[in-house]
Design a protein around this motif. Structure first.
Motif, PDB file in Angstrom:
ATOM      1  N   GLN A 264       0.883  -1.186  -0.007  1.00 52.96           N
ATOM      2  CA  GLN A 264      -0.164   0.275  -0.250  1.00 52.96           C
ATOM      3  C   GLN A 264       0.797   0.784  -0.280  1.00 52.96           C
ATOM      4  O   GLN A 264       0.290   2.439  -0.327  1.00 52.96           O
ATOM      5  CB  GLN A 264      -1.252  -0.127   1.510  1.00 52.96           C
ATOM      6  CG  GLN A 264      -0.408   0.346   2.112  1.00 52.96           C
ATOM      7  CD  GLN A 264      -0.874   1.994   2.599  1.00 52.96           C
ATOM      8  OE1 GLN A 264      -1.886   2.367   2.067  1.00 52.96           O
ATOM      9  NE2 GLN A 264      -0.321   2.344   3.162  1.00 52.96           N
ATOM     10  N   ILE A 265       2.129   1.424   0.594  1.00 52.55           N
ATOM     11  CA  ILE A 265       3.153   2.719   0.293  1.00 52.55           C
ATOM     12  C   ILE A 265       3.615   2.714  -0.920  1.00 52.55           C
ATOM     13  O   ILE A 265       3.133   3.365  -1.041  1.00 52.55           O
ATOM     14  CB  ILE A 265       4.170   1.910   1.598  1.00 52.55           C
ATOM     15  CG1 ILE A 265       3.795   2.528   2.833  1.00 52.55           C
ATOM     16  CG2 ILE A 265       5.047   3.234   0.975  1.00 52.55           C
ATOM     17  CD1 ILE A 265       4.600   1.770   3.900  1.00 52.55           C
ATOM     18  N   ILE A 266       3.685   1.496  -1.510  1.00 48.24           N
ATOM     19  CA  ILE A 266       4.450   2.111  -3.284  1.00 48.24           C
ATOM     20  C   ILE A 266       2.456   2.907  -3.315  1.00 48.24           C
ATOM     21  O   ILE A 266       3.244   4.483  -4.253  1.00 48.24           O
ATOM     22  CB  ILE A 266       3.721   1.226  -4.329  1.00 48.24           C
ATOM     23  CG1 ILE A 266       5.193  -0.271  -3.280  1.00 48.24           C
ATOM     24  CG2 ILE A 266       4.329   1.203  -5.576  1.00 48.24           C
ATOM     25  CD1 ILE A 266       4.921  -0.948  -4.140  1.00 48.24           C
ATOM     26  N   PHE A 267       2.024   2.439  -3.799  1.00 52.66           N
ATOM     27  CA  PHE A 267       0.158   3.202  -3.995  1.00 52.66           C
ATOM     28  C   PHE A 267       0.661   4.870  -3.310  1.00 52.66           C
ATOM     29  O   PHE A 267       0.051   6.304  -3.833  1.00 52.66           O
ATOM     30  CB  PHE A 267      -1.207   2.739  -4.480  1.00 52.66           C
ATOM     31  CG  PHE A 267      -0.321   1.598  -4.832  1.00 52.66           C
ATOM     32  CD1 PHE A 267      -1.012   1.659  -6.217  1.00 52.66           C
ATOM     33  CD2 PHE A 267      -0.267   0.325  -4.256  1.00 52.66           C
ATOM     34  CE1 PHE A 267      -0.766   0.463  -7.458  1.00 52.66           C
ATOM     35  CE2 PHE A 267      -0.245  -0.975  -5.358  1.00 52.66           C
ATOM     36  CZ  PHE A 267      -0.928  -0.330  -6.863  1.00 52.66           C
ATOM     37  N   VAL A 268       0.786   4.714  -2.400  1.00 53.97           N
ATOM     38  CA  VAL A 268       0.476   6.739  -1.358  1.00 53.97           C
ATOM     39  C   VAL A 268       1.227   6.995  -1.836  1.00 53.97           C
ATOM     40  O   VAL A 268       1.295   8.438  -1.931  1.00 53.97           O
ATOM     41  CB  VAL A 268       0.438   5.794   0.384  1.00 53.97           C
ATOM     42  CG1 VAL A 268       0.175   7.303   1.072  1.00 53.97           C
ATOM     43  CG2 VAL A 268      -1.235   5.138   0.478  1.00 53.97           C
ATOM     44  N   ALA A 269       2.625   6.116  -1.715  1.00 55.31           N
ATOM     45  CA  ALA A 269       3.896   7.415  -1.803  1.00 55.31           C
ATOM     46  C   ALA A 269       3.908   8.172  -3.405  1.00 55.31           C
ATOM     47  O   ALA A 269       4.005   9.360  -3.990  1.00 55.31           O
ATOM     48  CB  ALA A 269       5.075   6.564  -1.912  1.00 55.31           C
ATOM     49  N   ALA A 270       3.604   6.762  -4.533  1.00 56.68           N
ATOM     50  CA  ALA A 270       2.994   7.645  -5.573  1.00 56.68           C
ATOM     51  C   ALA A 270       2.342   8.914  -6.304  1.00 56.68           C
ATOM     52  O   ALA A 270       2.687   9.675  -6.356  1.00 56.68           O
ATOM     53  CB  ALA A 270       3.212   6.182  -6.451  1.00 56.68           C
ATOM     54  N   ASN A 271       1.259   8.656  -5.119  1.00 55.06           N
ATOM     55  CA  ASN A 271      -0.232   9.395  -5.157  1.00 55.06           C
ATOM     56  C   ASN A 271       0.651  10.926  -4.744  1.00 55.06           C
ATOM     57  O   ASN A 271       0.396  11.506  -5.322  1.00 55.06           O
ATOM     58  CB  ASN A 271      -1.525   9.195  -4.108  1.00 55.06           C
ATOM     59  CG  ASN A 271      -2.066   9.359  -4.434  1.00 55.06           C
ATOM     60  OD1 ASN A 271      -2.756  10.674  -5.498  1.00 55.06           O
ATOM     61  ND2 ASN A 271      -2.965  10.380  -3.310  1.00 55.06           N
ATOM     62  N   THR A 272       1.398  10.081  -3.764  1.00 52.94           N
ATOM     63  CA  THR A 272       1.563  11.644  -3.319  1.00 52.94           C
ATOM     64  C   THR A 272       2.549  11.943  -3.832  1.00 52.94           C
ATOM     65  O   THR A 272       2.498  13.511  -3.898  1.00 52.94           O
ATOM     66  CB  THR A 272       2.611  11.320  -1.792  1.00 52.94           C
ATOM     67  OG1 THR A 272       1.816  10.351  -0.884  1.00 52.94           O
ATOM     68  CG2 THR A 272       2.495  12.494  -0.889  1.00 52.94           C
ATOM     69  N   THR A 273       3.875  11.981  -4.491  1.00 51.70           N
ATOM     70  CA  THR A 273       4.740  12.343  -5.511  1.00 51.70           C
ATOM     71  C   THR A 273       3.929  13.273  -7.075  1.00 51.70           C
ATOM     72  O   THR A 273       4.164  14.552  -6.574  1.00 51.70           O
ATOM     73  CB  THR A 273       5.268  11.341  -5.693  1.00 51.70           C
ATOM     74  OG1 THR A 273       5.811  10.704  -4.855  1.00 51.70           O
ATOM     75  CG2 THR A 273       7.039  11.858  -6.536  1.00 51.70           C
ATOM     76  N   ILE A 274       3.002  12.122  -7.133  1.00 51.49           N
ATOM     77  CA  ILE A 274       2.647  13.190  -8.217  1.00 51.49           C
ATOM     78  C   ILE A 274       1.235  14.325  -8.235  1.00 51.49           C
ATOM     79  O   ILE A 274       1.857  15.735  -7.998  1.00 51.49           O
ATOM     80  CB  ILE A 274       1.726  12.222  -8.855  1.00 51.49           C
ATOM     81  CG1 ILE A 274       2.021  10.652  -9.655  1.00 51.49           C
ATOM     82  CG2 ILE A 274       0.806  12.505 -10.009  1.00 51.49           C
ATOM     83  CD1 ILE A 274       1.596   9.402 -10.307  1.00 51.49           C
ATOM     84  N   LEU A 275       0.772  14.267  -7.141  1.00 50.26           N
ATOM     85  CA  LEU A 275       0.134  15.160  -6.398  1.00 50.26           C
ATOM     86  C   LEU A 275       0.938  16.642  -6.200  1.00 50.26           C
ATOM     87  O   LEU A 275       0.664  17.569  -5.824  1.00 50.26           O
ATOM     88  CB  LEU A 275      -0.547  14.849  -5.098  1.00 50.26           C
ATOM     89  CG  LEU A 275      -2.073  14.020  -5.742  1.00 50.26           C
ATOM     90  CD1 LEU A 275      -2.679  14.033  -4.186  1.00 50.26           C
ATOM     91  CD2 LEU A 275      -3.150  14.767  -6.300  1.00 50.26           C
ATOM     92  N   GLN A 276       2.322  16.274  -5.068  1.00 51.87           N
ATOM     93  CA  GLN A 276       3.048  17.614  -4.842  1.00 51.87           C
ATOM     94  C   GLN A 276       3.365  17.350  -5.942  1.00 51.87           C
ATOM     95  O   GLN A 276       3.691  18.680  -5.954  1.00 51.87           O
ATOM     96  CB  GLN A 276       4.405  16.571  -3.852  1.00 51.87           C
ATOM     97  CG  GLN A 276       3.748  15.965  -1.935  1.00 51.87           C
ATOM     98  CD  GLN A 276       3.335  16.896  -1.577  1.00 51.87           C
ATOM     99  OE1 GLN A 276       4.014  18.055  -1.865  1.00 51.87           O
ATOM    100  NE2 GLN A 276       3.193  16.752  -0.373  1.00 51.87           N
ATOM    101  N   ALA A 277       3.935  16.887  -6.642  1.00 57.55           N
ATOM    102  CA  ALA A 277       4.848  17.924  -7.723  1.00 57.55           C
ATOM    103  C   ALA A 277       3.962  18.405  -8.756  1.00 57.55           C
ATOM    104  O   ALA A 277       3.800  19.317  -9.413  1.00 57.55           O
ATOM    105  CB  ALA A 277       5.115  16.238  -8.997  1.00 57.55           C
ATOM    106  N   SER A 278       2.288  17.956  -8.731  1.00 59.80           N
ATOM    107  CA  SER A 278       1.630  18.698  -9.814  1.00 59.80           C
ATOM    108  C   SER A 278       0.687  19.845  -8.950  1.00 59.80           C
ATOM    109  O   SER A 278       0.974  21.078  -9.744  1.00 59.80           O
ATOM    110  CB  SER A 278       0.474  18.312  -9.964  1.00 59.80           C
ATOM    111  OG  SER A 278      -0.585  17.906  -9.125  1.00 59.80           O
TER     112      SER A 278
END
Lengths: 317, 249
Positions: free
Chosen positions: A234-248
């Motif tokens: 679950q961390i993979i997806f949470v970290a990925a979602n966080t990264t994309i949102l932080q970036a955008s």
């Protein structure tokens, strides 16, 4: 003279200008910090995210950039970890999916909160103080737990607790069967855990392993063997979602910083998992918890001591 | 670079002696007009040099001004035992870089009044507080702004840093720290005689991000979602790859 020039140019080469943090940093320092935390991750099994972000802040990386970039780098060791747990069939994908649905909602809330706190100028303070709270909590818990284990094994007593306890949390509605974990519990509980961990992931740049692992064991009552693999999933997806949102939303992901860190950490993880047998787990956790307590103390001292200058400036781009 | 500098000096001296250029003029050049912030950027040191039609006792002041914009000053207060930012003041029209260099103490060159009129000196900058904000003890905030900008090396006063030679040549090193902002920097060279401005010249330096560093920054700003997805994919790939590589070892 020539030697001096050569040494200078090597020194210069070691410095890398971080495009988002907008400052040069010594690449070897970052690489070795990544490797060190990867080593801890491989040895102890918990992510180094909660130590990595404070260390980045100590090095002078702006807290918002540190948080977002560490979330980015977390994806790599989590992917690598899930793959090896999957091979040993230690991942409950159904539970993982429920957790990550909550996690995605939570991390989205977290990024919005992050943006809002940045606007009112309290972001640095919130990041640092949540670290103080969580590191102190985790550090002392881990410290006392491992100390107790060490003392108990010295005495030679081995006690075994219940598989899991039933409490009021198991009485919640919308029950679902998780075959792999041998659980029949309300879906609300894992979703809620996912949301909380997601918010913290976005706000603090952590995978939340140190919160989700105990929550899965003590609140959900999952078998310990499945916990690490499922939480990494679950961390993979949470970290990925966080990264994309932080970036955008906030443009705070420094891909150069994250890449150096993750290169260091994947090497460290592999080294760590190779040395697991050298030191006993309790001793490792005792050392790790001491480091965590020291880091949180340093952060706390920064928050409570009178600043040398009460004023600070922010230069807008 | 030193070699070229000497050639330039010889060239300038020959111009001076051949009387081809008019009275009361400054000719100046920079060793670098474009400063590129690439992945190895750690700050820049630029040589400013030139010739002026001087007499004994003349002075040169060099003012480098970076792009202007919003700078916020925050103040911390103790709340429940911890120090938190509670108040802020926005300064608009604030130079994000400023260096004032001279051949001797500025107070010896110009009196306070002239300094104020010509906006020379950190306290003489015409910086305004964002309208609509009421500020108590304005002086404290302004001092804090100056103090913090000096500390971060973005503002500097470098007296005695302009070297004069035979009342006709000058040179000075301009230092841009690694945290410098990008944009157009104005380099103003002022030539004073008995506290009166005789001549001046304006050059400019362009600070820009370049190379991979600039591209990453641009992509992060303009294609931010795509950038985020790429960052994630890269991490996934490294994680997966490390698993493949280390499995066999």
């Amino acid at each position: 003279m020539y030697y001096h020039n050569l040494r200078n140019s090597i020194e210069n080469f070691m410095y890398i200008y971080l495009p988002i943090a907008e400052q040069p940093i010594h690449s070897l320092v970052i690489l070795s910090i990544g490797a060190f935390l990867g080593l801890i991750m491989g040895l102890v099994g918990v992510g180094g995210g909660f130590l990595l972000t404070p260390l980045m802040m100590f090095l002078g990386i702006p807290p918002p950039v540190a948080v977002a970039s560490v979330a980015n780098q977390l994806v790599a060791p989590s992917v690598s970890g899930v793959l090896s747990h999957w091979k040993r069939s230690n991942v409950d994908f159904k539970m993982g999916t429920v957790l990550l649905l909550g996690g995605i909602v939570g991390s989205s809330i977290g990024v919005i909160l992050f943006n809002f706190l940045g606007k009112i100028g309290q972001l640095d303070f919130v990041i640092k103080s949540s670290y103080v709270i969580f590191l102190t909590l985790i550090g002392t818990l881990m410290f006392s737990e491992s100390l107790r284990l060490i003392l108990r094994t010295r005495k030679g007593k081995v006690t075994r607790g219940k598989l899991h306890q039933h409490n009021w949390l198991h009485g919640l509605p919308f029950k679902i069967r998780f075959r792999k974990s041998k659980l029949y519990i309300s879906i609300l509980l894992p979703v809620l855990i996912g949301v909380i961990v997601g918010v913290l992931a976005a706000l603090m740049g952590i995978g939340g392993g140190f919160i989700i692992v105990p929550a899965m064991i003590y609140l959900l009552g999952m078998p310990t063997s499945l916990v690490v693999g499922t939480s990494l999933f679950q961390i993979i997806f949470v970290a990925a979602n966080t990264t994309i949102l932080q970036a955008s939303q906030n443009q705070t992901v420094d891909i150069v910083l994250a890449t150096i860190l993750l290169l260091g950490s994947v090497i460290g993880v592999q080294l760590g998992s190779r040395f697991t047998n050298i030191l006993r787990g309790e001793y490792l956790r005792l050392i790790l918890s001491s480091i965590i307590i020291l880091v949180s103390l340093k952060l706390l001292i920064d928050l409570v001591t009178v600043p040398t200058d009460l004023f600070s400036v922010i230069i807008s781009r | 670079m030193k070699f070229f500098f000497h050639i330039n000096l010889i060239f300038l001296v020959s111009i001076l002696t051949s009387n081809t250029f008019a009275q009361n003029q400054i000719v100046a050049d920079l060793s670098q007009e474009n400063v590129k912030i690439a992945t190895d950027f750690q700050g820049a040191k630029i040589l400013l040099f030139g010739a002026y039609d001087g007499k004994k006792g003349d002075d040169i002041i060099v003012i480098v001004t970076g792009p202007k914009g919003l700078v916020t000053v925050q103040k911390k207060e103790k709340i429940l035992g911890v120090w938190v930012n509670t108040k802020k003041v926005n300064y608009i029209n604030t130079p994000k870089y400023l260096s004032i260099s001279s051949n001797r103490k500025i107070d010896d060159i110009l009196n306070k009044k002239t300094q104020k009129i010509s906006e020379i000196g950190l306290n003489n900058l015409k910086i305004r507080i964002q309208p609509g904000i009421k500020v108590e003890n304005e002086g404290n905030w302004r001092q804090a702004l100056t103090r913090n900008m000096l500390k971060s090396n973005l503002w500097s006063i470098n007296e005695n840093s302009v070297t004069l030679n035979k009342d006709s040549l000058f040179r000075s090193y301009l230092e841009l720290p690694s945290n410098v902002t990008t944009g157009q920097f104005e380099v103003k060279i002022l030539h004073y005689r008995n506290s009166k401005l005789v001549s001046q010249q304006i050059n400019s330096i362009n600070v820009l991000k370049s190379g991979i560093s600039a591209e990453i920054y641009d992509i992060a700003q303009n294609y931010s979602t795509l950038y985020g997805i790429f960052a994630v994919l890269l991490a996934v790939l490294v994680g997966w790859g490390s698993n493949l590589i280390f499995r066999k070892v």
